[in-house]
Design a protein around this motif. Structure first.
Motif, short mmCIF file in Angstrom:
data_model
loop_
_atom_site.label_atom_id
_atom_site.label_comp_id
_atom_site.label_asym_id
_atom_site.label_seq_id
_atom_site.Cartn_x
_atom_site.Cartn_y
_atom_site.Cartn_z
N TRP A 173 69.90 32.00 23.64
CA TRP A 173 71.46 32.48 24.03
C TRP A 173 71.21 33.42 24.32
O TRP A 173 72.09 34.44 25.39
N LEU A 174 70.90 34.51 23.76
CA LEU A 174 70.92 36.22 24.07
C LEU A 174 69.66 35.97 25.26
O LEU A 174 69.99 37.25 25.51
N ALA A 175 68.79 36.15 25.50
CA ALA A 175 68.49 36.16 26.33
C ALA A 175 68.26 35.82 27.66
O ALA A 175 68.28 36.30 29.08
N ARG A 176 69.49 34.81 27.75
CA ARG A 176 70.03 34.45 29.04
C ARG A 176 71.11 35.83 28.88
O ARG A 176 71.85 35.34 30.61
N ARG A 177 71.71 36.52 28.79
CA ARG A 177 72.62 37.41 29.10
C ARG A 177 71.84 38.82 29.16
O ARG A 177 72.63 39.80 29.28
N ALA A 233 67.22 33.39 5.40
CA ALA A 233 67.84 34.54 5.19
C ALA A 233 69.65 33.94 4.82
O ALA A 233 70.10 33.09 5.37
N ASP A 234 69.94 34.91 4.28
CA ASP A 234 71.27 34.87 4.05
C ASP A 234 72.26 35.19 5.18
O ASP A 234 73.07 34.29 5.76
N ALA A 235 71.89 36.06 6.02
CA ALA A 235 72.11 36.25 7.67
C ALA A 235 71.05 36.84 8.39
O ALA A 235 69.83 37.22 7.69
N VAL A 236 71.26 36.67 10.12
CA VAL A 236 70.66 37.50 10.46
C VAL A 236 70.70 37.99 11.73
O VAL A 236 72.14 37.82 12.45
N LEU A 237 70.04 39.49 12.08
CA LEU A 237 70.53 39.94 13.20
C LEU A 237 69.45 40.01 14.56
O LEU A 237 68.17 40.03 13.80
N VAL A 238 69.52 39.85 15.60
CA VAL A 238 68.58 40.16 16.13
C VAL A 238 68.79 41.03 17.29
O VAL A 238 69.75 40.86 18.20
N ASP A 291 82.45 45.25 20.29
CA ASP A 291 81.47 44.22 19.36
C ASP A 291 83.22 43.15 20.28
O ASP A 291 83.49 43.03 19.80
N GLY A 292 82.17 41.59 20.48
CA GLY A 292 82.88 40.72 20.68
C GLY A 292 83.15 40.61 22.48
O GLY A 292 84.17 39.84 22.51
N LEU A 293 83.08 41.80 23.07
CA LEU A 293 83.18 41.68 24.25
C LEU A 293 82.71 40.60 25.20
O LEU A 293 81.42 40.08 24.76
N GLY A 352 77.68 41.20 18.42
CA GLY A 352 78.54 40.64 18.78
C GLY A 352 77.98 38.98 17.85
O GLY A 352 77.28 40.23 16.91
N VAL A 353 78.41 38.14 17.61
CA VAL A 353 77.59 37.08 17.11
C VAL A 353 78.06 35.79 17.84
O VAL A 353 78.79 35.60 18.32
N GLN A 354 76.85 34.76 17.39
CA GLN A 354 76.35 33.85 17.99
C GLN A 354 76.44 32.42 17.53
O GLN A 354 74.79 32.53 16.81
#
Length: 440
Positions: free
Chosen positions: A257-261, A236-241, A405-407, A364-366
């Motif tokens: 990373w997301l699951a930890r938040r 994939a060129d880009a991914v959104l979870v 976004d990005g907070l 956001g993006v990680q």
């Protein structure tokens, strides 16, 4: 607990009542070799993102470990909130007046957006702008609501009204609360029909929806990403979870990373047997959505056909099956509506919601991977809105910065996504609720 419990009607089912009309269908779509944008999670956020990306001319593939719409999207209470939880929070002290207003307005914009989406796509989901009544658990809670009512009206753009206990029956047929707040920025819908309709809209626009594929890892490569699943690999060129309350899974976690938040939590719902229409109208004047101000809150509503009461809440902070939690939920139902003491239950179910440590939704993006999550248990409108805004960001089509976004996205030391602390926190909150009520 067995299905022969005396509070259960004959034929009692441990499945969402919503699925009687709109159970998520099976799809046999094969996993593509490549996607321009791969979206992990086939709930409201993922489907909304796919729809927006297709409208902007980008290829989108939605992957879900179960059936598309199987999770919270077809299990929720179907309450469409205009960001009321965020507007009621402590934004002013944390962010200052200007940023607090931007965040609150960004959340409130989820309400007109979902209304526009339903109308534009012709989604038949029993939508009704009905308003909400929030019952005050104590007189102190009523006073706290009154101090926020004008602020909520300002950011949602729709009126609020404080309702003293002497007028409560015009909004809720119960004496259980000490008055409350009526907010117009709320609607109701059939969540499973909405999930099905949103999926159909995304497919009509050209999105590819793939059921039964569990993402086990996402690795960055020179020309994009390599997604490893239990059905093979995909580039994939880009991914959104957009997995929200289902982000942590021992069988494969797309973004640790997301699951930890995120703090996943079971929300439980019961459905009563059919009731006389006159009784429903007396209990729910105007067919409003109802919640209360407790720390361990209840939320409840009439079914869209006006024949049942659907009652939800945090019946357990430990692992519990729907039939185990149902009698506890029913106790709350009968405390609020004593005339329903002999009513039996036909369905009980549960679904996962996700809270964040700062009480805010986030996109956001990680490490190059986009995310959208953290709807605080009010995800019907918010998840739809987050997915749309994440898609705009991926496509480079956002006209201005989205306030969510990005907070900063906090976690806690050693936290991995398993909320071991919930039974302790839940017991403490329940005790505080009891003490508050006793002191009222």
């Amino acid at each position: 607990m067995t299905h022969a419990h005396p509070t259960f009607a004959p034929g009692f089912r441990v499945k969402p009542w919503w699925w009687e009309a709109a159970e998520p269908p099976d799809r046999d779509t094969p996993l593509p070799d490549r996607a321009q944008v791969a979206i992990v999670g086939g709930g409201y956020a993922g489907l909304s993102a796919a729809l927006t990306l297709r409208r902007l001319g980008h290829q989108a593939v939605v992957l879900d470990a179960e059936r598309i719409g199987w999770g919270a999207s077809s299990r929720s209470g179907g309450m469409v909130s205009g960001g009321l939880k965020v507007a009621k929070g402590d934004l002013l002290n944390r962010y200052g007046p200007d940023e607090a207003r931007r965040i609150a307005l960004a959340c409130a914009a989820s309400f007109p957006f979902i209304e526009e989406t339903i109308a534009r796509e012709g989604i038949d989901c029993d939508y009704l702008r009905c308003g909400r009544f929030v019952g005050a658990w104590t007189p102190k809670h009523y006073d706290q609501m009154a101090r926020r009512a004008d602020w909520i009206a300002e950011v949602t753009g729709l009126p609020t009204e404080m309702v003293p206990k002497s007028r409560q029956h015009a909004f809720l047929g119960s004496d259980h609360y000490h008055g409350g707040m009526a907010a117009a920025a709320t609607g109701s819908l059939h969540p499973a029909k909405y999930a099905r309709g949103l999926a159909a809209a995304a497919e009509r626009a050209g999105a590819i929806l793939v059921d039964g594929v569990r993402v086990r890892g996402i690795a960055r490569e020179a020309d994009g990403f390599r997604i490893t699943t239990d059905k093979g690999q995909m580039a994939a060129d880009a991914v959104l979870v957009a997995t929200n309350g289902y982000s942590l899974d021992p069988r494969g976690t797309a973004s640790p990373w997301l699951a930890r938040r995120l703090v996943p939590l079971n929300s439980y719902i019961i459905a009563t047997e059919e009731l006389p229409e006159a009784l429903i109208d007396r209990l729910f004047p105007g067919r409003r959505m109802i919640s209360d101000s407790k720390r361990v809150l209840n939320y409840f509503r009439p079914s869209p056909d006006g024949k049942r009461v659907l009652w939800g809440g945090r019946a357990s902070f430990r692992a519990a099956t729907p039939d185990q939690s149902a009698p506890t939920l029913r106790e709350g139902l009968v405390e609020t509506f004593p005339e329903l003491r002999d009513v039996k239950l036909t369905h009980a179910w549960t679904g996962m919601v996700a809270f964040t440590f700062d009480g805010l939704p986030h996109i956001g993006v990680q490490d190059g991977v986009h995310y959208a999550a953290g709807c605080q248990g009010s995800g019907v409108a918010m998840a739809t809105w987050l997915g749309h805004n994440a898609a705009l960001k991926i496509a480079g089509a956002a006209n201005e910065r989205f306030a969510l976004d990005g907070l900063p996205f906090p976690t806690r030391p050693t936290y991995t996504g398993t909320p071991w602390f919930l039974p302790f926190v839940g017991s403490y909150y329940k005790l505080r609720d009891r003490l508050d009520r006793m002191a009222a």
